[in-house]
Design a protein around this motif. Structure first.
Motif, PDB file in Angstrom:
ATOM      1  N   ILE A  64       0.840  -1.214   0.000  1.00  0.00           N
ATOM      2  CA  ILE A  64       0.000   0.000   0.000  1.00  0.00           C
ATOM      3  C   ILE A  64       0.870   1.257   0.000  1.00  0.00           C
ATOM      4  O   ILE A  64       1.824   1.363   0.771  1.00  0.00           O
ATOM      5  CB  ILE A  64      -0.968   0.015   1.197  1.00  0.00           C
ATOM      6  N   TYR A  65       0.529   2.174  -0.882  1.00  0.00           N
ATOM      7  CA  TYR A  65       1.199   3.473  -1.000  1.00  0.00           C
ATOM      8  C   TYR A  65       0.202   4.571  -0.651  1.00  0.00           C
ATOM      9  O   TYR A  65      -1.001   4.412  -0.855  1.00  0.00           O
ATOM     10  CB  TYR A  65       1.655   3.714  -2.440  1.00  0.00           C
ATOM     11  N   ILE A  66       0.716   5.714  -0.189  1.00  0.00           N
ATOM     12  CA  ILE A  66      -0.161   6.868   0.065  1.00  0.00           C
ATOM     13  C   ILE A  66       0.522   8.114  -0.497  1.00  0.00           C
ATOM     14  O   ILE A  66       1.760   8.231  -0.414  1.00  0.00           O
ATOM     15  CB  ILE A  66      -0.491   6.993   1.570  1.00  0.00           C
ATOM     16  N   ASN A  67      -0.271   9.008  -1.066  1.00  0.00           N
ATOM     17  CA  ASN A  67       0.380  10.181  -1.666  1.00  0.00           C
ATOM     18  C   ASN A  67       0.853  11.146  -0.560  1.00  0.00           C
ATOM     19  O   ASN A  67       0.447  11.012   0.606  1.00  0.00           O
ATOM     20  CB  ASN A  67      -0.519  10.850  -2.709  1.00  0.00           C
ATOM     21  N   PRO A  68       1.742  12.086  -0.904  1.00  0.00           N
ATOM     22  CA  PRO A  68       2.320  12.953   0.131  1.00  0.00           C
ATOM     23  C   PRO A  68       1.261  13.726   0.934  1.00  0.00           C
ATOM     24  O   PRO A  68       1.446  13.937   2.133  1.00  0.00           O
ATOM     25  CB  PRO A  68       3.227  13.898  -0.659  1.00  0.00           C
ATOM     26  N   ILE A  69       0.155  14.107   0.315  1.00  0.00           N
ATOM     27  CA  ILE A  69      -0.899  14.816   1.070  1.00  0.00           C
ATOM     28  C   ILE A  69      -1.408  13.921   2.199  1.00  0.00           C
ATOM     29  O   ILE A  69      -1.515  14.343   3.349  1.00  0.00           O
ATOM     30  CB  ILE A  69      -2.081  15.212   0.140  1.00  0.00           C
ATOM     31  N   GLY A  70      -1.713  12.676   1.864  1.00  0.00           N
ATOM     32  CA  GLY A  70      -2.211  11.738   2.875  1.00  0.00           C
ATOM     33  C   GLY A  70      -1.162  11.445   3.937  1.00  0.00           C
ATOM     34  O   GLY A  70      -1.479  11.306   5.123  1.00  0.00           O
ATOM     35  N   HIS A  71       0.090  11.381   3.496  1.00  0.00           N
ATOM     36  CA  HIS A  71       1.198  11.038   4.401  1.00  0.00           C
ATOM     37  C   HIS A  71       1.451  12.135   5.440  1.00  0.00           C
ATOM     38  O   HIS A  71       2.116  11.900   6.445  1.00  0.00           O
ATOM     39  CB  HIS A  71       2.458  10.806   3.556  1.00  0.00           C
TER      40      HIS A  71
END
Ligand code: HEC
Length: 183
Positions: A64-71
């Motif tokens: 699972i990856y998350i974009n920088p906004i979510g991170h």
């Protein structure tokens, strides 16, 4: 600005000026519905959300990856609008007897990439969800085949129904695990 570099013939200059005059205004933030959210091409360069999830029940390994906004989200908060989560679903390789093959680290050996799931959130994206009981806040869902372009046959109502009980975790299954591991 590339419109005016170098020496240009009158014809080329006119063409470019016309081109410049037609530059559209700043893009509107698009509203997406289930199945429409494209898989962002650069998702593999995003922060990892969780790696090597072992799913013995269906013999899969997930990334699972998350974009920088979510991170940028703090533990206890909801993910902000603009968050996108991408989950790669791999088949675990099988031993001759059909059981999942394990590597020296005791983990399943990743085989073929089966599908890629996407979840994204934006202002008002959940408004058109039917039936409204299946609304997961403003999250919307899409599932692609391994090429990242071909839509998978999954019914997005099933995504919504399974993620729905996670309301207190912003509909994200491994919310606690992510924040605990991220620190
Ligand atoms: C039967 C339950 C179930 C269904 C149906 C389901 N999911 Fe999930 N989803 C999960 C679980 C559980 C996880 C956590 C990862 C894991 O354990 O495999 C997850 C994780 C995710 C994640 C990573 C973010 C997170 O919540 O941890 C995305 C993205 C995702 N699912 C998208 C989808 C999409 C798109 C669909 C429908 C096409 C879908 N899911 C259908 C159970 C489900």
């Amino acid at each position: 600005m590339k419109c005016f570099n170098g020496i240009l013939s009158a014809v080329a200059l006119t063409a470019i000026l016309v081109g410049c005059a037609q530059v559209p205004p700043a893009p509107q933030v698009q509203k997406y519905k289930d199945g429409e959210l494209p898989l962002p091409a650069e998702y593999k360069s995003w922060p990892k959300f969780l790696s090597d999830i072992q799913r013995a029940d269906n013999k899969q390994v997930r990334e699972i990856y998350i974009n920088p906004i979510g991170h940028s989200t703090k533990m206890g908060d909801s993910f902000p609008n603009g968050t996108i989560s991408v989950m790669e679903i791999y088949k675990a390789r099988e031993a001759a007897d059909g059981s999942p093959l394990k590597g020296p680290d005791g983990k399943f050996v990743k085989g073929e990439l089966l599908k890629i799931a996407v979840m994204g959130k934006g202002a008002g994206w959940g408004e058109t969800v039917t039936p409204p009981e299946l609304k997961n806040g403003d999250w919307i869902y899409a599932m692609y085949m391994a090429d990242g372009k071909t839509k998978a046959p999954d019914d997005t109502a099933t995504c919504r129904a399974c993620h729905l009980p996670l309301k207190d975790k912003d509909y994200i299954f491994r919310y606690d695990e992510y924040f605990q591991k991220r620190g």
